[in-house]
Motif scaffolding. Structure first.
Motif, PDB file in Angstrom:
ATOM      1  N   VAL A 180     114.268  -7.808 -41.137  1.00 33.13           N
ATOM      2  CA  VAL A 180     113.168  -6.870 -40.974  1.00 33.13           C
ATOM      3  C   VAL A 180     113.793  -5.543 -40.569  1.00 33.13           C
ATOM      4  N   PRO A 181     113.083  -4.435 -40.698  1.00 36.43           N
ATOM      5  CA  PRO A 181     113.664  -3.160 -40.294  1.00 36.43           C
ATOM      6  C   PRO A 181     114.189  -3.217 -38.859  1.00 36.43           C
ATOM      7  N   LEU A 182     115.473  -2.913 -38.709  1.00 29.42           N
ATOM      8  CA  LEU A 182     116.154  -2.925 -37.418  1.00 29.42           C
ATOM      9  C   LEU A 182     116.204  -4.310 -36.784  1.00 29.42           C
ATOM     10  N   GLY A 183     116.025  -5.339 -37.564  1.00 30.01           N
ATOM     11  CA  GLY A 183     116.132  -6.715 -37.076  1.00 30.01           C
ATOM     12  C   GLY A 183     117.203  -7.455 -37.858  1.00 30.01           C
ATOM     13  N   PHE A 184     118.243  -7.911 -37.154  1.00 32.76           N
ATOM     14  CA  PHE A 184     119.418  -8.478 -37.802  1.00 32.76           C
ATOM     15  C   PHE A 184     119.640  -9.929 -37.378  1.00 32.76           C
ATOM     16  N   VAL A 185     120.130 -10.714 -38.325  1.00 29.27           N
ATOM     17  CA  VAL A 185     120.682 -12.026 -38.027  1.00 29.27           C
ATOM     18  C   VAL A 185     122.157 -11.965 -38.399  1.00 29.27           C
ATOM     19  N   LYS A 186     123.018 -12.271 -37.441  1.00 26.28           N
ATOM     20  CA  LYS A 186     124.456 -12.229 -37.667  1.00 26.28           C
ATOM     21  C   LYS A 186     125.037 -13.629 -37.473  1.00 26.28           C
ATOM     22  N   VAL A 187     125.871 -14.032 -38.414  1.00 23.74           N
ATOM     23  CA  VAL A 187     126.477 -15.356 -38.374  1.00 23.74           C
ATOM     24  C   VAL A 187     127.974 -15.204 -38.553  1.00 23.74           C
TER      25      VAL A 187
END
Length: 998
Positions: free
Chosen positions: A705-712
């Motif tokens: 989402v805008p400015l929403g990150f998932v980092k793996v």
């Protein structure tokens, strides 16, 4: 076996096993990050504002980043063609501007500027990273680097001498992390690898990043994390900068020793300028510090008894001390940055720091229940009047006590040098060549002096009767009957008769340790990087690094005895058993240990005693001679990676996939020492080992989402063992009294203790997951989880049987026959080994919130809070059923900061908490040992004002206070908080400072 492990690590990231690895953490999260639900896997090239020319893994990259997101790099940096924002933008100072989508222009200053800059670094990096950014040039937000880092999620600090020093990241202590300076591995003034952050003046750094996931171009990354100290870059500054600051310090506890002080200072100056049409930049900084501290210390020998009403726990002995420290540090830093064209960029960094710490310690050592009278020890102590509560002796009176008064002096001097030269050449529009050379060196010498006084040699003088009573904090008060300031009673002597040179008794009126350490690291790195056009695979990088590290440890020690006769301080040669206390050694006022009930003690000048009253004798025991060693590591690292920048569905996806191949050649030289029949034998020895490790890594970041990150992130990482564990030295002991006794396992004739050159690095398979949501009005919330599967974990107490038949010729023919007949040719060798394995699992949460995001009425107010939970299960091969406690691991940690900043006024309060943990402390003969430390909560605060206009514009004043909770450092044993071993109260510290920026 090592090849099999490398193959297994590689297989972990193959097409079929990748899913299994991800499922172990969260299949849903990984699917959300890599394959959007309900859509076919399709990659599109994401729109990018990055112009041709790819940023590389330049170790001297800008300390702070602009708003242009770049491909996955080990250190956040702007694209080549996009200049970073000025770090000294005009009023308001230290302004930071965020062009986050959906948010208008946001201008912040001071504390808020530092938090906003840290948030940018976190948001723009595909790695999981937390940062501390300076509020302005030369102004990190805390007194020291370690103070600032201890506020980050998952990072804790253990206090040493009242200062935050020994860092743990995600439950793993300093042995499991590495520290870089501008991307380069550094040496340390400490005994091993863990960097002592006191060696770096905090004024010299613009940003400190803590990387918690791995990247193939991040050389020398740690298993727990990697701390990267970043200096400012002069070409990033818009204008000339001249800044000066000064700060005064006062300890809340008055000086505890007459030759100590409670007042200190800190001063620094910075000059930054650009020349030659802004193609040449220079930054120069100098710093001077004198930091005092006071320490009311208590140390127990331990406890005897079983904890019942009839056999209560009794304190074996105690060492109450008062300690006054003074740390002096002078340092300088210089950076020359030259960019004559768009195709060439060169940066040279130099750092020097001189560190000198003096410790004055005075106290009394009381042998109590640990020396009770027995049939074999008729001159021991006796106990009466014991009061018991819940199986613990809360009071008792001990008679026939022969106390040891101590007047000690410790001094440590260290010099730290670090040089780095980085050159970046643009070969084509899309390919860069980067070459980086660095040299780091640390030299340290210690002078550790002990002096003793007592009533007579070996318990031959007047005995004392001491009544002890337990306090509510676990310490004891002491009520002696002797006057410990009476020089007619107390003499220079060895009150307990503890002195022994391995063959015969010596009069140990004192002892001197003179260790020295040299740590030298040279490194050369070269890399090529480039871009692909019109592809989801955006860029590539390949490079190689060679480093050579050499750590030299040399130890010299001496027995000290009264002057006037004898040789080598031995009793048999006629060494005086005691000597009168010279009046010149008296300081005129006596130290009080009144915090533990002792009114006064004899207060002497230990340096006068050493120079005028005592004779030294070289310590030639095998255990002393065998400590000298050299450890040499030659490391070749090759790496390659590709960066990803595209769309999965309509969601921006960035990341990198790569691997390192690390070839190690480690060796050690030293001695094997033994003593037989009174003769010490030493044999030089050298040993080496070579091995290769394969370390794959992958990291992805998707903006769901805008400015929403998932980092793996998924990776295989490693960290090398402690340097003192890699030494080749062995201390071989031959116990002639055990000859012929059975069973042989309980009565060994031969034993040996030492290091192990063949140790391999700790290995860790890591999975990291982070959810991050950034607010358009500033701030963010993040939730991260991590899992580490550890192998080749070093067991420091490993022991194995060994055939010592080769040493039989050291015995007589009759003794050899007895040993062979009793089966005693086999003995135990104690040396560390890679027998352990286990797992670390944890979660951490962070909230950074400027309150104006809630309502404009709260503009200027804000908070930064974090919490962490970690659990571990580590087991050694020697005891596979019982899990150990990881040193430095607190199951729960938390930190919270509330601040206000507006109209030039700023105020901040920070509280941090950590639950109980296994702390590394100095044990017998200053050897490191581990004890459980109590939980602690520490409150710091600061308030300041910066003039906005008029003749005082750019002038700021600041007041700070540390440890307002007056929290002591406390350790205990046997998981029983009542059995206190160490109790150290440092008190509060207060600071007042001024800063002026021209």
């Amino acid at each position: 076996m090592s090849n099999f492990k490398s193959y297994r690590a590689l297989a972990t990231f193959g097409p079929t096993t990748h899913t299994r690895l991800a499922l172990r953490v969260s299949a849903t999260a990984l699917a959300a990050a890599l394959i959007l639900p309900g859509q076919a896997v399709s990659a599109q090239v994401a729109p990018s504002s990055v112009t041709p020319g790819t940023a590389n893994a330049n170790p001297t990259a800008a300390a702070q980043v602009d708003a242009v997101t770049t491909a996955a790099e080990p250190t956040p940096q702007p694209a080549d063609a996009v200049p970073p924002p000025p770090q000294d933008a005009p009023a308001p100072e230290a302004a930071a501007q965020d062009d986050a989508p959906g948010g208008g222009e946001i201008v912040v200053t001071g504390i808020r500027a530092g938090l906003e800059s840290s948030a940018k670094i976190k948001r723009q990096s595909v790695l999981i990273v937390d940062s501390v950014s300076a509020e302005d040039i030369g102004k990190l937000p805390d007194v020291s680097i370690a103070d600032s880092l201890a506020r980050l999620p998952g990072v804790t600090a253990q206090r040493l001498e009242g200062r935050d020093q020994r860092l743990s990241i995600r439950g793993l202590g300093p042995d499991f992390s590495t520290t870089l300076l501008n991307g380069r591995e550094q040496v340390t003034t400490g005994d091993n690898r863990g960097v002592e952050f006191d060696q770096y003046p905090s004024e010299f750094f613009k940003t400190v990043n803590v990387y918690k996931s791995a990247d193939a171009s991040l050389i020398a990354a740690g298993v727990a994390g990697t701390v990267d100290l970043r200096m400012l870059r002069p070409l990033d500054q818009a204008h000339r900068v001249i800044a000066v600051s000064a700060r005064a310090q006062m300890n809340g506890i008055d000086k505890l020793n007459p030759d100590g002080t409670r007042y200190g200072y800190r001063a620094s100056a910075t000059y930054v300028d650009k020349f030659a049409n802004d193609t040449l930049g220079i930054a120069i900084g100098v710093s001077a510090t004198q930091t005092p501290s006071q320490n009311e210390r208590y140390n127990a020998w331990g406890y005897s008894g079983t904890g019942t009403a009839s056999d209560p726990y009794l304190v074996n002995g105690a060492k109450p001390y008062v300690q006054s420290n003074k740390l002096k540090r002078y340092g300088g830093v210089a950076t020359i940055e030259w960019q004559p064209s768009d195709t060439f960029h060169s940066t040279f960094d130099a750092l020097y720091s001189h560190f000198e710490e003096t410790q004055i310690l005075r106290g009394i050592e009381f042998p109590l229940a640990g020396q009770l009278t027995t049939p074999t020890s008729p001159n021991g102590t006796t106990v009466s009047g014991v009061t018991v509560s819940n199986g613990f002796a809360t009071g008792a009176t001990f008679s026939n006590v022969f106390a040891v008064q101590r007047n000690d002096y410790n001094q440590r001097k260290a010099d730290n040098y670090s040089f780095g030269w980085n050159n970046d050449l643009k070969l084509t529009d899309t390919i860069h060549l980067n070459v980086d050379a660095s040299w780091s060196r640390a030299d340290r010498t210690d002078f550790l002096l002990e002096t003793n006084t007592g009533t007579g040699f070996a318990k031959s003088g007047a005995a004392d009767t001491v009544t002890v009573k337990q306090n509510g904090n676990g310490t004891y008060t002491f009520a002696p009957t002797l006057d410990y300031t009476n020089t007619n009673i107390f003499k220079l002597t060895d009150p307990q008769g503890w002195g022994n040179n391995g063959n015969q008794p010596v009069v140990q009126t004192g002892f001197l340790n003179r260790p020295s350490f040299k740590d030298d690291l040279k490194s050369l790195r070269a890399s090529l990087n480039g871009e692909f056009s019109d592809s989801v695979v955006k860029g590539w990088e390949a490079g190689a690094n060679y480093s050579q590290r050499k750590k030299t440890s040399a130890y010299t020690s001496y027995f000290l005895c009264p002057s006037g006769g004898g040789t080598n301080c031995t009793v048999a040669s006629g060494t005086p058993l005691s000597g009168n206390v010279p009046s010149e050694a008296l300081l005129g006022s006596n130290v009080a240990l009144d915090y533990l009930g002792i009114p006064q003690m004899l207060t002497l000048d230990p340096l006068y005693l050493y120079n005028q009253s005592l004779t030294s004798a070289f310590d030639g025991r095998p255990s002393a001679l065998v400590r000298d060693n050299v450890v040499l590591e030659k490391i070749w690292t090759g790496y390659a990676k590709v960066t990803i920048d595209g769309l999965v569905g309509d969601k921006p996806l960035k990341g990198s996939i790569g691997a390192q191949v690390v070839h190690s050649d480690q060796s050690s030289t030293g001695q094997i020492a033994s003593v037989v029949g009174g003769a010490v034998t030493i044999a030089p020895v050298t040993q080496s080992v070579k091995y290769t490790n394969f370390l794959p890594s992958a990291t992805m970041s998707v903006e769901l989402v805008p400015l929403g990150f998932v980092k793996v992130g998924a990776s295989q990482t490693m960290v090398r063992p402690r340097l003192d564990q890699e030494r080749v030295t062995q201390d071989v002991a031959i116990n002639l009294t055990n000859i012929g006794q059975t069973p042989a396992g309980l009565f060994p004739v031969f034993t040996s203790t030492g290091g192990n050159v063949n140790l391999k690095p700790y290995q860790s398979t890591n999975v990291d997951l982070s959810f991050e949501k950034y607010f358009a009005g500033g701030g963010y919330v993040a939730l991260s989880g991590y899992f580490k599967h550890l192998t080749d974990f070093v067991d420091p107490n490993n022991s194995l049987p060994y055939d010592f038949s080769a040493l039989l010729p050291a015995l007589t023919a009759a003794q050899q026959a007895q040993v062979i007949a009793a089966g005693q040719t086999t003995g135990n060798v104690s040396s560390p080994a890679n027998t352990g394995r286990g797992e670390v699992l944890g979660v951490e949460a962070t909230l950074s919130l400027p309150f104006k995001a809630i309502t404009s009425a709260l503009d200027g107010f804000g908070m930064f809070a974090s919490g962490n939970y970690t659990q571990s299960t580590i087991k050694y091969g020697s005891n596979p059923t019982e899990a150990i406690t990881l040193p430095g691991l607190s199951k729960y940690t938390a930190s919270g900061t509330i601040y206000f900043e507006k109209w030039g006024f700023q105020a901040r309060a920070n509280y941090r908490y950590r639950s109980s943990f296994l702390a590394e402390v100095a044990g017998l003969s200053a050897n490191p040992t581990y004890r459980t430390a109590r939980s602690e909560g520490i409150l710091d605060a600061q308030i300041g004002y910066e003039f906005q206009s008029g003749p005082l514009a750019n002038f700021a004043i600041l007041a700070q206070a540390k440890n307002l909770t007056d929290r002591p450092f406390v350790t205990y044993q046997n998981d029983d908080p009542r059995q206190v071993i160490d109790y150290q109260r440092y008190g509060r510290d207060y600071y007042v400072g001024i800063t002026y920026k021209f």
